[in-house]
Design an enzyme around this catalytic site. Structure first.
Site, PDB file in Angstrom:
ATOM      1  N   GLU A 138       0.873  -1.177   0.000  1.00 46.05           N
ATOM      2  CA  GLU A 138       0.000   0.000   0.000  1.00 46.05           C
ATOM      3  C   GLU A 138       0.913   1.231   0.000  1.00 46.05           C
ATOM      4  OE1 GLU A 138      -2.928   2.373  -0.363  1.00 46.05           O
ATOM      5  OE2 GLU A 138      -1.719   2.685   1.436  1.00 46.05           O
ATOM      6  N   CYS A 198       3.906  -2.793  -8.460  1.00 45.45           N
ATOM      7  CA  CYS A 198       2.604  -2.308  -7.991  1.00 45.45           C
ATOM      8  C   CYS A 198       2.762  -1.082  -7.086  1.00 45.45           C
ATOM      9  CB  CYS A 198       1.824  -3.444  -7.356  1.00 45.45           C
ATOM     10  SG  CYS A 198       0.058  -3.118  -7.301  1.00 45.45           S
ATOM     11  N   ILE A 240      -3.367  -6.536  -8.630  1.00 44.04           N
ATOM     12  CA  ILE A 240      -4.143  -6.392  -7.395  1.00 44.04           C
ATOM     13  C   ILE A 240      -4.276  -4.897  -7.086  1.00 44.04           C
ATOM     14  CG2 ILE A 240      -4.263  -6.996  -4.942  1.00 44.04           C
ATOM     15  CD1 ILE A 240      -2.245  -9.299  -5.602  1.00 44.04           C
ATOM     16  N   HIS A 267       2.521  -8.322 -10.237  1.00 41.97           N
ATOM     17  CA  HIS A 267       3.317  -8.940  -9.169  1.00 41.97           C
ATOM     18  C   HIS A 267       3.950 -10.256  -9.605  1.00 41.97           C
ATOM     19  CE1 HIS A 267       1.679  -6.598  -5.664  1.00 41.97           C
ATOM     20  NE2 HIS A 267       0.639  -6.447  -6.472  1.00 41.97           N
ATOM     21  N   GLU A 288       6.324 -11.704  -8.304  1.00 41.28           N
ATOM     22  CA  GLU A 288       6.775 -12.439  -7.111  1.00 41.28           C
ATOM     23  C   GLU A 288       5.694 -13.377  -6.584  1.00 41.28           C
ATOM     24  OE1 GLU A 288       5.816  -9.393  -7.260  1.00 41.28           O
ATOM     25  OE2 GLU A 288       4.690  -8.812  -5.469  1.00 41.28           O
TER      26      GLU A 288
END
Ligand code: GLN
Length: 203
Positions: free
Chosen positions: A51, A82, A140, A176, A178
């Protein structure tokens, strides 16, 4: 030297553990980093997803904001995923008023552009310079890149929006890697870190 420098993962907030695993899979020693002096001990830095407003706040309270900006300005390799992409944007849209970024890529990033958490999705993404077919993009509450400057190179788009960019030693993806078992983008970043270290040794 052929040894791979240690790569740090910014461990203020976000999916740190997943990046540590992905880097290890891609052949690099990796460690979490949360204090300014630790930046001197690494050859490159991953800024994870999470975030970005929280990450920005924690960077300020850990005294990391200016050291991180200096790290980027010095041309040290950085890869943001992200929320990490938001952190390396020179300009941000739909951020919070007090939200800070580090900058590094001449681009305007729109936060939460792909919609809310329940609009998260996966898509096959062709990435320039990554051989062997598309990567699985996990998005996401992802940002997209609204526009890039002349020195930034677009590596991938999805639905007409830029989702992967590189400028010099700074790499960013909206998605992402990962979180998948496919670590080709981490391998690209490991190569960037090796090349930067080799160039530093020659200088
Ligand atoms: N929407 C988040 C932000 O603004 C980013 C989401 C993520 O990193 N998965 O920071």
């Amino acid at each position: 030297m052929s040894t791979t420098p240690t790569i740090g993962v910014l461990a203020l907030q976000g999916d740190v553990r997943e990046h540590l695993g992905a880097l290890a899979d891609a052949g690099a020693p990796a460690r979490p980093v949360r204090r300014p002096e630790e930046l001197a001990e690494i050859g490159g830095l991953v800024i994870p997803g999470g975030e970005s407003t929280t990450m920005s706040k924690l960077a300020v309270s850990f005294g990391m904001l200016e050291p991180l900006r200096a790290f980027v300005r010095a041309g040290r390799p950085v890869y943001g995923t992200c929320a990490g992409m938001i952190m390396v944007a020179d300009k941000l849209l739909d951020g919070r008023d007090d939200q800070e970024t580090l900058g590094g890529i001449d681009m305007i990033v729109r936060r939460n552009a792909f919609g809310r958490q329940n609009e998260s999705f996966e898509a096959a993404i062709e990435v320039a310079g990554i051989g062997g077919g598309p990567v699985e993009g996990v998005f996401i509450r992802a940002p997209w890149v609204e526009s890039v400057g002349a020195s930034a190179e677009v590596l991938a788009t999805y639905g007409g929006h830029t989702v992967a960019v590189r400028q010099g030693n700074v790499l960013a993806t909206s998605f992402h890697p990962e979180l998948t078992g496919d670590h080709r983008i981490h391998a690209l970043f490991v190569e960037m870190v090796r090349a930067a270290a080799a160039a530093g040794e020659r200088a």
